[in-house]
Structure formats: C-alpha cells, structure tokens
Design an enzyme around this catalytic site. Structure first.
Site: not given
Ligand code: BGC
Length: 758
Positions: A296-300
């Site tokens: 995942s992207d950071w905060g996704a």
C-alpha cells in the site's frame, strides 16, 4: 491546498533526546537475519537457491507460524514522527520509508524500504542525519532521454546505492501518466505516453533489481493529481483506462518484472485503489497473472478485510493509516471471524516471500557498504546530458563557442547548484544543500539544490562570465545589456502533495522579458518538473529544458550549452500554450474540503497529452517528442510489413550535418480516414529508437509493434480488438512533425486480456 501527510522539522536537541542515539546504531547494523548461505540446511530447504522462487516461497510458508505470517504483511514507517508521537521499531534504518520485520529463525530477512526514483532518499521527518546520496535527474528527465539503456544504467546505479545503504526494497518505478500537467509529482514519472513511459520505467526497474533487491512500480492506478489525492475518485471508463494508464503499468510490469506494485491513495471508479477488487484482483493478479505482491501507499489503507480480500498483500506504511489494519490484532480478528480466509493470508505471505526469493534479497542480504560516488556521478551525468531538451534554437545561438566573450549568467541560483523535486523522493545532496531555507517548512519542503553550480561549469569554459541573481530586474537587465550573451536560469520547484500552476513563480516571466529586451541574445535554461507556459518565448531565441538534472546537473547543462555533447533529449510530455487547451482548464478539487471524496472525471479517457491535442486540433507550445539537435538528420525509407511476429516498421536515418549527434525517430500510427477503429485519438506512438550517428553515418531502424498499441479494449468481451483495415504509419520527429507516411493493412484480430489468451 491541504497536505495531510504533514511533516515537521524537529530541532536537533529534541531529536537527540527522542532518538537516544538509536539512529546511528540502526544504520551501522548489518542484517538481522543470518545470510542464507550460512543457515541453509536440509531442514531449511527454502534457503536452497537452486529451487524456483515459487517453490521456496511455498516451503517457507509451510514452516511459518501464524504469528510469523502476520509479521510479513505489516510494515512500519521507518522514521520517527513527533506530530504523531510515533517512534518506529528500533530495528529500522532510521530516516527510511519503511521496515517490515524478518523471521530470523527461517533466514527471512527484514524488508528495509527506501524511496525512490532518483536515488536513496531520506524522509524529512527523520530524526537521523540525512543520507547524502547520488541523485539521478528526475524521472521525467530520464524519460526525455528516450534511451532505455541509460534508464537501466541509472536504475542499476541507484539500486547499488540502496543495497549499499542497507535497503532491499526500493520504492521506485513511478509511472502515472501525465494527465494533469500541474501535477506536482510529474517529475517523478515517465511522461504522458504509455509506450514511452513503460519502456523507460521498466528499464529503470530492471536496473534496480539487477542488485538483487525489490523494486516497486507505483502508484496503481490513476493517481494523476496531488490535489485531493487521498480522497478523490478518478472516474474513467475501463476501456479507456486499459488503453492508457493501465496499459503503461501492464507493459512496464511485463518488461521490468517489478517484484512489487504499490497501490495508490485515490479511489478508482468508487473504491479506494488499495481496496479495489477490479484493479488488484481482476486486472493485476488475474488478467496480468502478476506473481508479485501489492504494497500500500503510506496512508492508503482504509480497512482490513475489504482491502485484503480485494488483493492488498501488505500494509506498508502504517502510522499514516488511521489504524493498523493489517497489524496482528485487526488481522487476527478478521482471520478468526472468517472475514479473511486463511488461504488469503497464505497467498499474501507467499507473494511477499516469492518476491524476497526471486529478487535475491534472501540469498544475498543487504548490508551497509562503501559507495563509489565518483563512478556514480558519471552515470547520473550521462542521464542528465541526454535528458536535456533543446526546445528552441533560432539562429543557432547554441552551441556556445568556447570563445564566447562577456557572458551574463542570471538567476535560478545558478551560482550555487541545480534544483530537485520535493517530497518523499528527494535525495539529499552530497555536500549539503547549497541554497538552504527555501520552500515549505513542512513536507514536501524544503527545496533542495544539488551543489553542482552551472555558473562554475560555464566559467570553466568561458573567460569573462558575470553573475546576477535575478532578484532585481533592473540590475539583471543592466548586466545583460553590458554582455554579449545571456544565459538565464528560470526555475520552478514542484513537489509531492501539491499541484502547481504552469506559470513560473517569483516574477521570473517578467525577469526573462526584461532581460531579453536588454539583450536579445539570450538562452533560457529551464529547471522544472514538467511543462511551463512561456509568455516571453517570441523574445527569446534559445530555450533549453533541463528538468531537475541531479547530482551533476551543472556540468551536464554546460556540456549541452557548449555542444560537447549533442542536444539529444525529446519531450516526453506536451507543453501547452495555455490552460484552456487542457481537458480540465481548472484543476478539480482545489476548493474541496479535506477528507471529503470528490469525483474527477477524466473525460479525455485514453486521449492523454498529445492525443488530446491531436483530437481537439490544439497546437501545442512544444509537442510531445519535440527536441532539436545540433546536427540535422534525414528520415527516409519508411516501410511497414506484417510478419508472424506482428507489425514491423523500418526506416533509415542519416546524419546530414558535420557534428556527431543522436536522432530519435518516432513511429506513430492512426486509422486511415473511413476506418472505424474506435481509437481515442488520431495517432498513437507505437515505437521509437535512439541512434547516435557520426557525421554522414546512416542506419536502419526496425521496430516491432506491440499489438495492444494497434487495438482497442472491449470491456464487454474482456479483451483486445484490432479492427481490420488500412492504417497510416508516420515516421516522425515529434507528435506533430511527420516526415513520411506509409499505409499498412492490419488484419482483424481479437484476443482476451487474460495473459494465457495472448
Ligand atoms: C508516496 C510514495 C512513497 C511513500 C513512502 C508516499 O507519500 O506517495 O510514493 O513511496 O510515501 O515514502
């Protein structure tokens, strides 16, 4: 504009207190897991490098406890965050993007994650000393080389630095197409065309992974603007997505074989990209048969079971997510209540293990090693030189003669260094930032310059060179009037989490106009992350687009200015004349409330960039594919042939000038008038080459065309379709400069999107 991923600058004293010296210790540590070679035994058959990665992954999985499995799917941010009161596990490489625990008893190393596409970055939240590493030019500059071999060398170089800095996962491989020229991250990506972007980004990934580490292609998918990136819903029909952004990912994944894919922040046609069954399960894993893992992207990440079941394999940057969705508690609960089947967790872990085995990260564990910065400087310089695009050169103002007298260098901090892009990808310069204190205090700032001053490089070549910072227009104009020639540096910093107008900031347009009036013999050198508007263009005979040129940018710019190398870059992106030529003259979401989702309808569909301009009959300021050379080339002998391997196109290119140079012959195709092919636009780039030619030298180019570039996607039939009929092939210098045309008859053809059908 609101930046949700807030970054704070922390005073050094507080820093020392918070850290307690852990940072340096962490960096100096070797790998926590023992090297495979020393622990391999009959009872640990997954450590046998002779076995296939799939088999090794299955064997290791079978040996794991449930708690161990949970460890691999959950990543921690690798830096302290005071504003979140977050201290990462002590094992992290402090200042890094992330860390995933290893399983020492099984010989599975931790995953040490670093950004990104131009080299080894340090997170600005970092409480540790910044790593100072070699920076490549921006991704868009590498794309502008149209030279995949250079992209691969650059990738190999930054991958080497990642490995030698103790990282085995590099978050590089940005390939979001430039749908929105104001996107603050365009500098990280490979331009607006699926074939060019896929070719270049795949080459970089291959280079990175040649170091036996994992590279991550990102951000999957349709993450085309930063405004509202955490919440916006990118609306675009499946067929159009398959023929544009998804096609870029598909081809780049085939060619580059990245072991990981990072899903994006935004939503796509409803669900978040990181919980999109369509994107992750259907397209990536089923149709494309992707064997790697999705991080995942950071905060996704927004959920546990929905995300895992949609195909997310790892929550990689927890602390930016609202909850530790894939952490042991929430994941454990979901497994227990059956909302995530055990088989799904096993698949997640198997994919991550496979990536670790297939990449070589298990067999050849990373450790901190010395770096040959001298050799690496040459790699980045070569990339920068080939990526610089000569946009305009009336009266052959360039190349400069070594005998040029009285040169005024103005603006752009050219006395100090060259600009770089902001955000998670920023590589801190070796030798420090020579222009400190600029830009946002928080993420994605500060603005970082690399200490490779163009002024110094120019002075090494010409005797009488004077500098003016360009902050006082009258003073700059006065110096210009007293000089024989002016080289004016105009900069636009762009960065992650923000979008930017296409207008140069800080009154630089007025500066250029005033200086050009004082001395019309002026060369403008632009450093920007993408297109900018040029209201002064008619007054200026020569313009060079240098992008963000990296660690040796000053030297590269000087070498192009003086013709020590040819100007060989070509635009990977269209430069518009005005905002009203864009599909969305006004950027969506600018007035949006944070955290409230809003739709962005990408009504241009697959007609991205030059295709949109072509479709609408807009004349760009500078076209996709455009770039001048110091020599001249004849393009001739265009021939098209359908073979059993597919459509082959040939042409002959001859260097007609008296200087060595590089040509970039481009092939475009469009349906002939009357052929109803359902294309999004009149022409598509289907092939290109880059040829270095001595004066008088002539070479044949031959390209084989990927059939998907001749097809449309049918979302009902779930496959590709070529409409039979006559098509026109163009041999071209750019998307608007067609030199020769040939007709070719394509037989009708259909095939399923799923790989086994190809
Ligand atoms: C970016 C990613 C990056 C990650 C880790 C995110 O904000 O979108 O591209 O890899 O941070 O730093």
């Amino acid at each position: 504009m609101r930046i949700v991923r807030l970054k704070k600058i922390i005073p050094p004293l507080l820093l020392a207190g918070l850290l307690g010296g852990a940072a340096t210790v962490a960096m100096a540590q070797g790998n926590a897991a023992a090297p495979a070679a020393t622990t391999a035994a009959q009872d640990q058959p997954w450590l046998n490098p002779a076995l296939a990665a799939e088999e090794r992954a299955a064997l290791a999985l079978a040996a794991m406890t449930q708690d161990e499995k949970k460890l691999l799917v959950f990543g921690h941010f690798g830096s302290a965050l005071k504003y979140k009161n977050y201290m990462p596990p002590k094992e992290v490489r402090m200042g890094s993007a992330g860390y995933v625990a290893g399983i020492a008893r099984l010989g599975i190393p931790p995953q040490y994650l670093t950004d990104a596409g131009v080299g080894v970055a340090t997170q600005r939240e970092s409480l540790a000393p910044y790593l100072e590493r070699t920076s490549l030019p921006a991704g868009i500059a590498t794309a502008a080389t149209w030279n995949p071999a250079l992209a691969e060398q650059g990738g190999a170089m930054i991958g080497r630095e990642a490995r030698a800095s103790g990282f085995n996962v590099m978050l590089a491989g940005g390939i979001n197409l430039v749908r929105e020229p104001r996107n603050g991250r365009n500098f990280e990506y490979g331009g607006e065309d699926p074939w060019l972007a896929a070719t270049m980004v795949a080459a970089q990934i291959k280079g990175i992974q040649s170091n036996q580490i994992i590279s991550t292609i990102k951000h999957f998918a349709l993450n085309a603007q930063e405004t509202g990136r955490f919440v916006l819903d990118a609306r675009i029909a499946e067929d159009q997505a398959r023929m544009s952004d998804l096609l870029a990912f598909e081809i780049a994944i085939e060619k580059g074989q990245p072991h990981s894919v990072m899903c994006a922040y935004n939503r796509y046609n409803g669900p978040y990209a990181c919980e999109s069954d369509f994107l992750l399960n259907q397209v990536l894993k089923k149709d494309w048969a992707y064997p790697g893992y999705v991080m995942s992207d950071w905060g996704a990440v927004h959920s546990t079971a929905p995300a895992a079941n949609a195909g997310l394999d790892q929550e990689s940057g927890y602390i930016f997510d609202k909850k530790p969705y894939f952490g042991p508690q929430l994941l454990g609960k979901a497994l227990k209540d059956g909302s995530i089947p055990q088989a799904r967790l096993d698949d997640m872990v198997r994919r991550i293990l496979r990536a670790l085995f297939a990449s070589g990260a298990v067999d050849n564990p990373v450790s901190v090693q010395p770096i040959d910065y001298g050799a690496h400087a040459l790699v980045t310089q070569a990339d920068a030189e080939e990526g610089i695009v000569l946009l305009k050169n009336d009266g052959n103002v360039l190349p400069l003669a070594a005998s040029a007298k009285r040169i005024a260098v103005i603006g752009g901090h050219a006395d100090k260094g060259v600009l770089s892009g902001g955000g998670s990808s920023t590589v801190f310069a070796r030798g420090g930032n020579p222009v400190p204190g600029l830009g946002p205090k928080d993420f994605p700032g500060p603005i970082v310059y690399h200490p490779s001053a163009p002024l110094e490089a120019i002075r090494r070549r010409s005797g009488d060179v004077r500098f003016d910072p360009g902050t006082d227009v009258a003073a700059a104009a006065k110096l210009a009037a007293e000089s024989d020639l002016v080289i004016l540096f105009a900069n636009q910093w762009t960065g992650e989490a923000l979008d930017f107008p296409l207008t140069l900031p800080d009154g630089q347009d007025a500066l250029i106009a005033a200086v050009a009036k004082a001395n019309p013999k002026i060369v403008v050198v632009l450093q920007s992350g993408g297109p900018v508007l040029m209201p002064w263009l008619a007054q200026v005979p020569a313009v060079l687009e240098a992008w963000y040129p990296g660690t040796r940018g000053g030297e590269a710019i000087a070498r192009v200015l003086y013709g020590e190398v040819d100007a060989t870059g070509r635009l990977p992106v269209t430069f518009p004349q005005s905002l009203d030529q864009l599909p969305r003259p006004v950027l969506d979401g600018t007035d949006q409330k944070p955290d409230v989702s809003f739709p962005v309808t990408y009504s241009e569909g697959a007609a991205v960039g030059y295709k949109w301009f072509d479709l609408k009959g807009h004349k760009p300021l500078f076209a996709f594919g455009h770039g001048l050379s110091y020599t001249s080339f004849a393009y001739e002998g265009l021939a098209a042939e359908m073979t059993t391997d597919g459509l082959k196109l040939r042409a002959r290119v001859t260097n007609k000038g008296s200087r060595h140079g590089s040509a970039v012959p481009q092939f475009y195709i469009g349906p002939a008038p009357g052929v109803t092919a359902g294309w999004e636009a009149p022409h598509r780039l289907v092939g290109f080459d880059k040829l270095a030619l001595a004066p008088g030298e002539s070479r044949q180019v031959e390209v084989t065309i990927d059939p998907r570039l001749l097809a449309t996607y049918d979302s009902t039939a779930k496959g590709w379709k070529i409409s039979g009929g006559t098509y026109q092939v163009q041999l071209a210098r750019s998307a608007v400069d067609f030199v020769q045309q040939a007709d070719v008859t394509l037989p009708a053809r259909q095939w399923p999107a799923a790989k086994q059908g190809k």
